[in-house]
Design a protein around this motif. Structure first.
Motif, PDB file in Angstrom:
ATOM      1  N   TYR A  39       3.951  -1.817   0.124  1.00  0.00           N
ATOM      2  CA  TYR A  39       4.487  -0.537   0.603  1.00  0.00           C
ATOM      3  C   TYR A  39       3.497   0.582   0.323  1.00  0.00           C
ATOM      4  O   TYR A  39       2.725   0.503  -0.640  1.00  0.00           O
ATOM      5  CB  TYR A  39       5.810  -0.218  -0.127  1.00  0.00           C
ATOM      6  CG  TYR A  39       6.860  -1.278   0.111  1.00  0.00           C
ATOM      7  CD1 TYR A  39       7.682  -1.220   1.223  1.00  0.00           C
ATOM      8  CD2 TYR A  39       6.980  -2.353  -0.771  1.00  0.00           C
ATOM      9  CE1 TYR A  39       8.626  -2.214   1.460  1.00  0.00           C
ATOM     10  CE2 TYR A  39       7.917  -3.350  -0.547  1.00  0.00           C
ATOM     11  CZ  TYR A  39       8.739  -3.280   0.574  1.00  0.00           C
ATOM     12  OH  TYR A  39       9.647  -4.259   0.802  1.00  0.00           O
ATOM     13  N   THR A  99       9.636   2.775   0.258  1.00  0.00           N
ATOM     14  CA  THR A  99      10.083   1.635   1.069  1.00  0.00           C
ATOM     15  C   THR A  99      10.715   2.082   2.391  1.00  0.00           C
ATOM     16  O   THR A  99      11.260   1.270   3.130  1.00  0.00           O
ATOM     17  CB  THR A  99      11.132   0.810   0.296  1.00  0.00           C
ATOM     18  OG1 THR A  99      12.239   1.667  -0.021  1.00  0.00           O
ATOM     19  CG2 THR A  99      10.545   0.227  -0.979  1.00  0.00           C
ATOM     20  N   SER A 100      10.632   3.372   2.704  1.00  0.00           N
ATOM     21  CA  SER A 100      11.447   3.903   3.801  1.00  0.00           C
ATOM     22  C   SER A 100      10.871   3.644   5.197  1.00  0.00           C
ATOM     23  O   SER A 100      11.583   3.758   6.177  1.00  0.00           O
ATOM     24  CB  SER A 100      11.624   5.411   3.607  1.00  0.00           C
ATOM     25  OG  SER A 100      10.356   6.040   3.725  1.00  0.00           O
ATOM     26  N   ASP A 101       9.597   3.294   5.293  1.00  0.00           N
ATOM     27  CA  ASP A 101       8.976   3.161   6.611  1.00  0.00           C
ATOM     28  C   ASP A 101       9.068   1.702   7.079  1.00  0.00           C
ATOM     29  O   ASP A 101       8.369   0.814   6.577  1.00  0.00           O
ATOM     30  CB  ASP A 101       7.508   3.605   6.496  1.00  0.00           C
ATOM     31  CG  ASP A 101       6.782   3.494   7.822  1.00  0.00           C
ATOM     32  OD1 ASP A 101       7.374   2.972   8.789  1.00  0.00           O
ATOM     33  OD2 ASP A 101       5.610   3.925   7.880  1.00  0.00           O
ATOM     34  N   ALA A 102       9.916   1.473   8.090  1.00  0.00           N
ATOM     35  CA  ALA A 102      10.153   0.098   8.561  1.00  0.00           C
ATOM     36  C   ALA A 102       8.881  -0.546   9.106  1.00  0.00           C
ATOM     37  O   ALA A 102       8.771  -1.775   9.150  1.00  0.00           O
ATOM     38  CB  ALA A 102      11.244   0.098   9.625  1.00  0.00           C
ATOM     39  N   ASP A 103       7.900   0.258   9.522  1.00  0.00           N
ATOM     40  CA  ASP A 103       6.652  -0.306  10.065  1.00  0.00           C
ATOM     41  C   ASP A 103       5.690  -0.735   8.969  1.00  0.00           C
ATOM     42  O   ASP A 103       4.646  -1.314   9.247  1.00  0.00           O
ATOM     43  CB  ASP A 103       5.934   0.744  10.929  1.00  0.00           C
ATOM     44  CG  ASP A 103       6.674   0.961  12.225  1.00  0.00           C
ATOM     45  OD1 ASP A 103       7.441   0.045  12.611  1.00  0.00           O
ATOM     46  OD2 ASP A 103       6.514   2.037  12.823  1.00  0.00           O
ATOM     47  N   GLN A 128       6.618  -2.391   5.770  1.00  0.00           N
ATOM     48  CA  GLN A 128       7.310  -3.142   4.715  1.00  0.00           C
ATOM     49  C   GLN A 128       6.698  -4.535   4.722  1.00  0.00           C
ATOM     50  O   GLN A 128       7.047  -5.377   5.536  1.00  0.00           O
ATOM     51  CB  GLN A 128       8.811  -3.173   4.992  1.00  0.00           C
ATOM     52  CG  GLN A 128       9.426  -1.770   4.958  1.00  0.00           C
ATOM     53  CD  GLN A 128      10.836  -1.703   5.527  1.00  0.00           C
ATOM     54  OE1 GLN A 128      11.278  -2.609   6.237  1.00  0.00           O
ATOM     55  NE2 GLN A 128      11.539  -0.614   5.248  1.00  0.00           N
TER      56      GLN A 128
END
Ligand code: PLP
Length: 439
Positions: free
Chosen positions: A241, A251-255, A257
């Motif tokens: 991350y 951890t907030s960015d789905a692209d 992870q």
């Protein structure tokens, strides 16, 4: 002893009972290590005094790794630079950054370091062996011939301190839509046609292990121009991350992870590499100067050929590679040089035949020839997507030119602290030995 007898003994090879050219060992190879001094102590001391050896947060971070990345990028012209824990980690991170895995094939030269092929195999991809030419790097013509529908990337390894025909390889990669990874572990500070190594491909890797042009004992670096790739590299080298401004994992960015490898550079290593990087021009300049003085002084010796360095101005100079007429001559040549005192202190590998250069040659890597796996299921060799490679053979014989150069070439390390006397002795010994050994 009479003058005539003394003259005879000086001309007789030491290996045959004559007088050696020198008795004092040459300095250790290890280019950067000789230059470790006050500057390294000052910067490392700063980190220790601040009790902040972690790069992302702490009581009083000194931002050594940040500074190193910024100065390195400015010096060599890279847009993004990332300090990591080793050159091997850098290669793995580069491959994952490019999304390489099962079903993919990565071209590697037959003269390399075990880390190159290990990174490919651990990524789940298949190594595709490519022959070298007299630059001791990938032969672009052989690469073009061997590319298959499964080939996704080329790992170009700048071996033994100098670039080979990297611009041609970059052209092939562009034309065939292949990713280009440049392994610059052995060539930090080198260039080709005025362009720094690591700027020809998609991503570059460096190492700061003890034998390299500059060192922190262990350490590594990644460089790229690509913003998106860089984001992936940053996440991958850490815990999968990115980090926020406070240095905490985000951890907030789905692209972004991913699965990280925990290969961050510590501030201690960063401080050392920073001090060493500021001396890189002096270190490589000393090696290049000595090496080319030796090469130039030997250019009229019949039967002695050298590695082809297409751009000598961009050579960093840590190795003189000599090509002899055949394997037998090469063995005797090196033994005779050693007897003349052309060798380093005990434990050094300063003057050897290439046959003594171990895991630098594809067929000396048992985990490759025997297709070993780290896991019980034989991954990646047994992966269904890799069945295209089931008949690939990695034993000696796969790359004829590589095998031939392995058999009849020799390596002399050029220490970064050779003095005029050392250089003169090397030249004298080469000439003396060549006169007798090369028919
Ligand atoms: C060509 C090459 N690639 C990769 C590496 C790996 O670097 P490290 O030892 O820092 O993992 C090395 C040296 O060790 C090397 O010579």
């Amino acid at each position: 002893m009479s003058e005539q007898r003394q003259h005879e003994l000086a001309n007789l090879l030491a290996i045959d009972g004559g007088m050696p050219v020198r008795s004092k060992p040459l300095p250790w190879e290890l280019p950067g290590a000789h230059w470790i001094g006050e500057e390294e102590m000052e910067l490392v001391g700063q980190v220790i005094r601040a009790r902040s050896p972690f790069r992302f947060y702490g009581p009083d971070p000194q931002r050594m790794v940040d500074t190193l990345e910024r100065e390195w990028g400015a010096r060599f012209g890279h847009r993004h630079v990332l300090g990591v824990s080793s050159g091997t980690a850098a290669l793995s991170i580069a491959l994952s950054g490019l999304g390489i895995g099962p079903g993919d094939e990565v071209a590697v030269p037959g003269y390399l370091w075990v880390s190159c092929v290990s990174a490919v195999v651990r990524s789940g991809a298949i190594p595709l062996l490519v022959d070298i030419d007299e630059t001791f790097c990938i032969d672009p013509e052989d690469l073009a011939r061997r590319i298959s529908p499964n080939t996704r990337a080329v790992m170009y390894v700048h071996m033994s301190g100098a670039a080979g025909r990297v611009a041609e390889v970059a052209g092939i990669c562009r034309g065939r839509s292949l990713k280009l990874i440049e392994d610059c572990a052995q060539a930090a500070g080198a260039s080709s046609g005025g362009r720094a190594v690591g700027r020809f491909g998609d991503v570059a890797t460096f190492s700061f292990q003890l034998n390299k042009n500059i060192t922190s004992g262990d350490g590594g670096m990644l460089a790229t121009e690509d913003d998106n790739l860089f984001r992936r590299l940053v996440a991958l080298h850490d815990l999968g991350y990115p980090r926020n401004a406070a240095g905490r994992l985000d951890t907030s960015d789905a692209d972004c992870q991913l699965w990280g490898v925990g290969a961050r550079m510590s501030e201690l290593a960063g401080a050392m590499v920073l001090a060493q990087m500021r001396k890189i021009g002096q270190i490589t300049g000393a090696m290049r100067g000595a090496k080319w003085r030796i090469r130039d002084a030997l250019k009229d010796v019949k039967g002695l050929a050298f590695r082809n360095v297409p751009d000598p101005a961009g050579d960093t100079g840590p190795f003189l590679l000599t090509i002899l007429p055949d394997a037998e001559t090469c063995t005797r040549f090196v033994a005779a040089l050693q007897a003349e005192g052309i060798q380093g202190p005990p434990g050094s590998l300063a003057c050897i035949t290439m046959r003594d250069w171990g895991l630098h040659w594809y067929f000396n890597i048992p985990s490759l020839t025997e297709r070993r796996s780290n896991s019980h299921d034989g991954f990646p060799w047994t992966h269904p997507a890799n069945l295209f490679a089931r008949n690939y053979d990695y034993h000696r014989g796969a790359l004829p030119r590589c095998d031939d150069l392995h058999d009849r070439s020799a390596l002399l390390s050029i220490a970064s602290t050779l003095d005029d006397r050392d250089v003169a002795d090397i030249i004298t010994a080469f000439r003396k030995v060549a006169r007798v050994v090369i028919a």
